[in-house]
Design a protein around this motif. Structure first.
Motif: not given
Length: 89
Positions: A25-34
């Protein structure tokens, strides 16, 4: 004595990341949109892709709240279309 606890936290976090990588499983950063129903979220990854992610069990158990605009750490499924939010940054 205080230094021992800090070392333990750092070691346990690195083991956690190692274990998640060994499960492909790749670990990434993200930003919650909805926010979506049933603790699902629409998240924009750093790469610009938008995926649907769900909240991990530990975060549900400890009532960690996620709001639109929060930066989160997620594990992506092998196909890269779904993810699990494992940490709020």
């Amino acid at each position: 004595m205080f230094g021992v606890g800090v070392d333990f936290i750092a070691i346990s976090f690195s083991i956690y990341l190692y274990m998640s990588n060994s499960e492909n499983k790749a670990v990434m950063k993200g930003r919650v949109i909805e926010n979506l129903p049933a603790t699902n979220f629409k998240v924009e990854l750093e790469s610009g892709n938008t995926i649907i992610a769900y909240l991990s069990g530990k975060m549900r158990m400890h009532y960690i709240k996620i709001m639109p605009g929060d930066t989160v750490l997620l594990e992506l499924s092998p196909d890269g279309e779904r993810g699990r939010i494992v940490r709020r940054l």
